[in-house]
Design a protein around this motif. Structure first.
Motif, PDB file in Angstrom:
ATOM      1  N   ALA A  45      32.745  39.725  40.400  1.00  0.00           N
ATOM      2  CA  ALA A  45      33.273  39.869  42.032  1.00  0.00           C
ATOM      3  C   ALA A  45      33.729  38.878  42.586  1.00  0.00           C
ATOM      4  O   ALA A  45      34.611  39.248  43.806  1.00  0.00           O
ATOM      5  CB  ALA A  45      31.914  40.411  43.098  1.00  0.00           C
ATOM      6  N   LEU A  48      37.530  39.507  41.236  1.00  0.00           N
ATOM      7  CA  LEU A  48      37.553  40.449  42.448  1.00  0.00           C
ATOM      8  C   LEU A  48      38.468  40.016  43.971  1.00  0.00           C
ATOM      9  O   LEU A  48      39.491  40.402  44.493  1.00  0.00           O
ATOM     10  CB  LEU A  48      36.892  41.819  42.533  1.00  0.00           C
ATOM     11  N   ASP A 136      31.947  45.872  41.709  1.00  0.00           N
ATOM     12  CA  ASP A 136      31.824  45.145  40.798  1.00  0.00           C
ATOM     13  C   ASP A 136      31.006  45.319  39.563  1.00  0.00           C
ATOM     14  O   ASP A 136      30.035  44.760  39.767  1.00  0.00           O
ATOM     15  CB  ASP A 136      32.538  44.011  40.769  1.00  0.00           C
ATOM     16  N   LYS A 167      34.511  49.987  40.436  1.00  0.00           N
ATOM     17  CA  LYS A 167      35.122  49.063  38.898  1.00  0.00           C
ATOM     18  C   LYS A 167      33.614  49.489  38.410  1.00  0.00           C
ATOM     19  O   LYS A 167      33.075  47.764  38.621  1.00  0.00           O
ATOM     20  CB  LYS A 167      35.633  47.852  39.322  1.00  0.00           C
ATOM     21  N   SER A 169      32.838  48.592  34.698  1.00  0.00           N
ATOM     22  CA  SER A 169      33.460  48.369  33.350  1.00  0.00           C
ATOM     23  C   SER A 169      32.327  48.427  32.095  1.00  0.00           C
ATOM     24  O   SER A 169      32.983  48.318  30.651  1.00  0.00           O
ATOM     25  CB  SER A 169      33.072  46.548  33.408  1.00  0.00           C
ATOM     26  N   SER A 295      40.416  44.098  37.088  1.00  0.00           N
ATOM     27  CA  SER A 295      39.676  43.648  38.036  1.00  0.00           C
ATOM     28  C   SER A 295      41.335  43.538  38.330  1.00  0.00           C
ATOM     29  O   SER A 295      41.875  43.608  39.515  1.00  0.00           O
ATOM     30  CB  SER A 295      39.470  42.333  38.018  1.00  0.00           C
ATOM     31  N   CYS A 298      41.874  47.439  39.874  1.00  0.00           N
ATOM     32  CA  CYS A 298      41.070  47.120  40.788  1.00  0.00           C
ATOM     33  C   CYS A 298      41.607  46.814  41.992  1.00  0.00           C
ATOM     34  O   CYS A 298      41.784  47.299  43.418  1.00  0.00           O
ATOM     35  CB  CYS A 298      39.767  46.823  41.120  1.00  0.00           C
TER      36      CYS A 298
END
Length: 714
Positions: A45, A48, A136, A167, A169, A295, A298
């Motif tokens: 995060a 991001l 995230d 997002k 992952s 990342s 996004c």
């Protein structure tokens, strides 16, 4: 009120070791003389948030928007044993001035510490006015921390929140735990407000982790169809069907954007690198690895959501994200200077700086939005190619003939294999299948490996040998030792008289293998008769393929690793060859054809430049193929070029593309150009063409000239 992006979710502290000076150690004592630098990076995060700031800055919106949380971690606040963070470890290496990951060492979660502490997640904005919420979810703790994600959902339901970008992952599989995604999924059925806001971003590799069958090296058509089919039908991905908007990336080479409306109908759009598929991009970028691709994508999308006034243009954002992902690999990580005490390495902000003249911008294109016919319970659905040749007119094909692949419409995917360029998605898939087989085979192949057997069919003059040579060109040159080097050999079996002649050919193959190279053996016209026996050669290849050995008198010889390519001379395609095998078996003249077919590991059917059987005139696909062949021949014979295109009269191009048939396929096209009077001429004009009698050797001469002259009056 200014736009705000609030970033929350899983976090990591990424640690990287990097050699300082000499890299290798020769003995245990050398370990004290190889200096190592230690860097850290705030990931997840925190990453991001910093990337979103960079994207806003290069969108010229950095002063009007804010991103929370602001990056406030300092080295003195963290250690490699910090109990409130997840930690990853890797080794960086300098690849010609670019720092990338050489090796990923592993991961340690916060709960594996000696004294595990509570995970730290970015706190929500105090005034609750986040307009874009960026989450995230890497399955590292946040999705299971109900007290934290409950705050997210509460903010997402407010009127101040316009968009929620999730997002995902890892851990895409369906489960029934009390997690963030399950809570969102349940709300999607009751909250129209949340449904309008939610966007989920994941990667095709994560869907494959959930056992989804998604190809990565065949064609963009197939990749798109695989994703659509798996999402609609895979029992472990049912929750993704509820996503109103879903973005699935194929690494830095492409992404598909899927929308579901209120009644369940689906639309999709693909943004892709027209020349490099997912696997091709990976193979072309072998000098180190990078992390942070998801990342970057996004952050580009979040920037679009935060800055668009009339509604976001998702495909524009996806394209910018893909370009930034490729720039991430090109630029690598930025490491601190020797005087920087913070010792933090980072992803460079400059990856988001994209100009209209950027070469990467020209590589990407996208399809028009397309509906998906429901239900799609079979992979054998009516799925048209991304762009068919029927959509092209003469002007389009003329540009291709004069400019090559650069003259193709931007939306059409291209298969580039050395000097071979094709836009036929079936041919692209077949060539990629064989390419992948060869690529896998040539990785550290042992000396006792059995031959890899591949077949290639096509009409006489279709360019079967040329296609195979271009396909294997990457292995015919030095590749830093990453792959075995291929050495080509060619034998025409129609010119051999007896089976004993085959022994001498196999000894040549063996000699090359013993020299440490992988022989690529083209057995041309392998389907020719032997001593009057149809398909008589096949039985003599059974043992060499199956056992990697051949017999000479009473001595058995090991062949060694090699690639056998069997090029058909009498059958135009693989299906016709199989029919011939079955016919001979039914007549009691068995040729061991079924045993031979069972040993094949791949096949390519090379389409020719003549219309299919039963068709008198070339269709759009055939004419486009002829245009590509023409371009390669113009280059081969050094036709005058003004720097952008070859200087060829339109009528000449029209005649080549529209004449009904070539007597000897591609060889006839080449012969006509070779017979033309081009010496000393600046342009290839009708005056350059050979005489009518010469043309009749290869085409209907009167028709060819009529097609040429018709352009003058059109």
């Amino acid at each position: 009120m200014s736009q705000k992006i609030w970033v929350t979710g899983d976090q990591t502290i990424d640690w990287a070791l990097m050699p300082d000076g000499r890299y290798t150690t020769r003995s245990a004592d050398d370990r004290l003389h190889v200096a190592m630098k230690l860097y850290w990076h705030a990931g997840g995060a925190f990453q991001l948030a910093s990337l979103s700031k960079a994207a806003l800055h290069y969108a010229r919106q950095g002063t009007a928007r804010t991103v929370r949380p602001a990056l406030s971690l300092k080295q003195r606040d963290i250690t490699a044993y910090g109990s409130s963070y997840n930690h990853s470890f890797s080794v960086l290496r300098d690849y010609g001035g670019v720092k990338r990951v050489e090796q990923f060492l592993g991961f340690r979660g916060h709960n594996t510490q000696v004294e595990p502490g509570p995970l730290k997640f970015p706190s929500p904005p105090k005034n609750g006015d986040a307009e874009v919420i960026l989450i995230d979810d890497a399955d590292l703790g946040f999705r299971n921390s109900k007290s934290d994600w409950t705050k997210v959902i509460e903010l997402a339901e407010t009127d101040a929140c316009k968009w929620v970008l999730l997002k995902m992952s890892h851990g895409i599989k369906d489960d029934h735990r009390d997690t963030l995604w399950n809570a969102i999924r349940q709300l999607l059925g009751t909250s129209e407000n949340l449904r309008k806001k939610l966007i989920v971003v994941t990667a095709a590799s994560r869907l494959r982790d959930a056992d989804a069958e998604i190809s990565k090296g065949l064609s963009w058509d197939q990749a798109a169809e695989d994703v659509l089919y798996e999402i609609e039908n895979h029992n472990k991905l049912t929750t993704l069907r509820a996503c109103p908007r879903l973005i699935v990336s194929f690494g830095p080479s492409g992404a598909i954007f899927i929308e579901h409306d209120e009644v369940g109908s689906l639309k999709w759009r693909l943004t892709y690198n027209r020349e490099l598929l997912e696997r091709e991009w990976t193979n072309a970028h072998k000098k180190g690895m990078m992390f942070g691709y998801g990342s970057v994508l996004c952050s580009a999308i979040a920037c679009e959501l935060a800055t668009s006034r009339d509604g976001p243009e998702f495909n524009r954002a996806i394209k910018r994200g893909l370009i930034a992902m490729q720039k991430l690999y090109e630029q690598g990580f930025k490491t601190p200077s020797s005087g920087d005490l913070d010792r933090q390495f980072r992803i460079p902000d400059e990856i988001f700086e994209i100009s209209k003249e950027d070469l990467l911008d020209k590589q990407f294109c996208d399809t028009p939005a397309a509906p998906r016919i429901e239900p799609a319970h079979s992979r054998k659905v009516d799925f048209p190619p991304i762009l068919s040749a029927s959509s092209l007119n003469f002007s389009d094909r003329l540009k291709v003939a004069l400019q090559g692949k650069d003259g193709l419409p931007k939306h059409i995917p291209v298969g580039c294999f050395g000097k071979l360029v094709t836009v036929d998605h079936t041919e692209i898939e077949s060539l990629h299948q064989v390419y992948n087989l060869i690529d896998t085979y040539c990785i550290e192949v042992p000396l006792n490996e059995n031959p890899l057997a591949i077949s290639v069919f096509g009409a006489p003059g279709s360019g079967k040998g040329f296609a195979i040579k271009q396909l294997t060109a990457p292995w015919m040159r030095d590749n830093d030792g990453e792959r075995s080097t291929i050495a080509p050999l060619e034998f025409n079996l129609s010119q051999l008289n007896t089976a004993s002649d085959l022994v001498g050919a196999l000894h040549q193959v063996r000699d090359i293998a013993l020299d440490g190279k992988v022989p690529l053996v083209l057995w041309d016209e392998f389907d020719s008769p032997l001593e009057g026996q149809p398909l008589g050669w096949l039985r003599y290849f059974l043992s060499p393929i199956q056992d990697g050995k051949f017999q000479q008198d009473e001595v058995t010889h090991l062949i060694g690793p090699c690639i056998f390519v069997f090029a058909g001379g009498t059958s135009e395609n693989f299906e016709k060859f199989k029919q011939e095998v079955k016919r001979l078996d039914a007549e009691g003249r068995g040729s061991k054809g079924e045993d031979f077919l069972s040993r094949m590991r791949g096949n390519v059917d090379i389409p020719g430049v003549n219309p299919p059987s039963g068709t008198s005139k070339p269709g759009p696909t055939v004419m486009l193929r002829r245009a590509l062949v023409l371009n390669s021949m113009f280059d081969k014979f050094k036709i005058a070029n003004d720097g952008e295109k070859f200087e060829v009269e339109e009528g000449v191009v029209q005649a080549f593309m529209e004449v009904s048939r070539y007597e000897h396929g591609v060889r006839s096209m080449e012969a006509i150009i070779r017979m033309s009077n081009l010496r000393g001429r600046e342009r290839y004009t009708r005056a350059s063409l050979p005489s009518l009698e010469q043309l009749k050797l290869h085409v209907d001469g009167e028709e060819f000239l009529e097609k040429m002259r018709s352009r003058r009056h059109s």
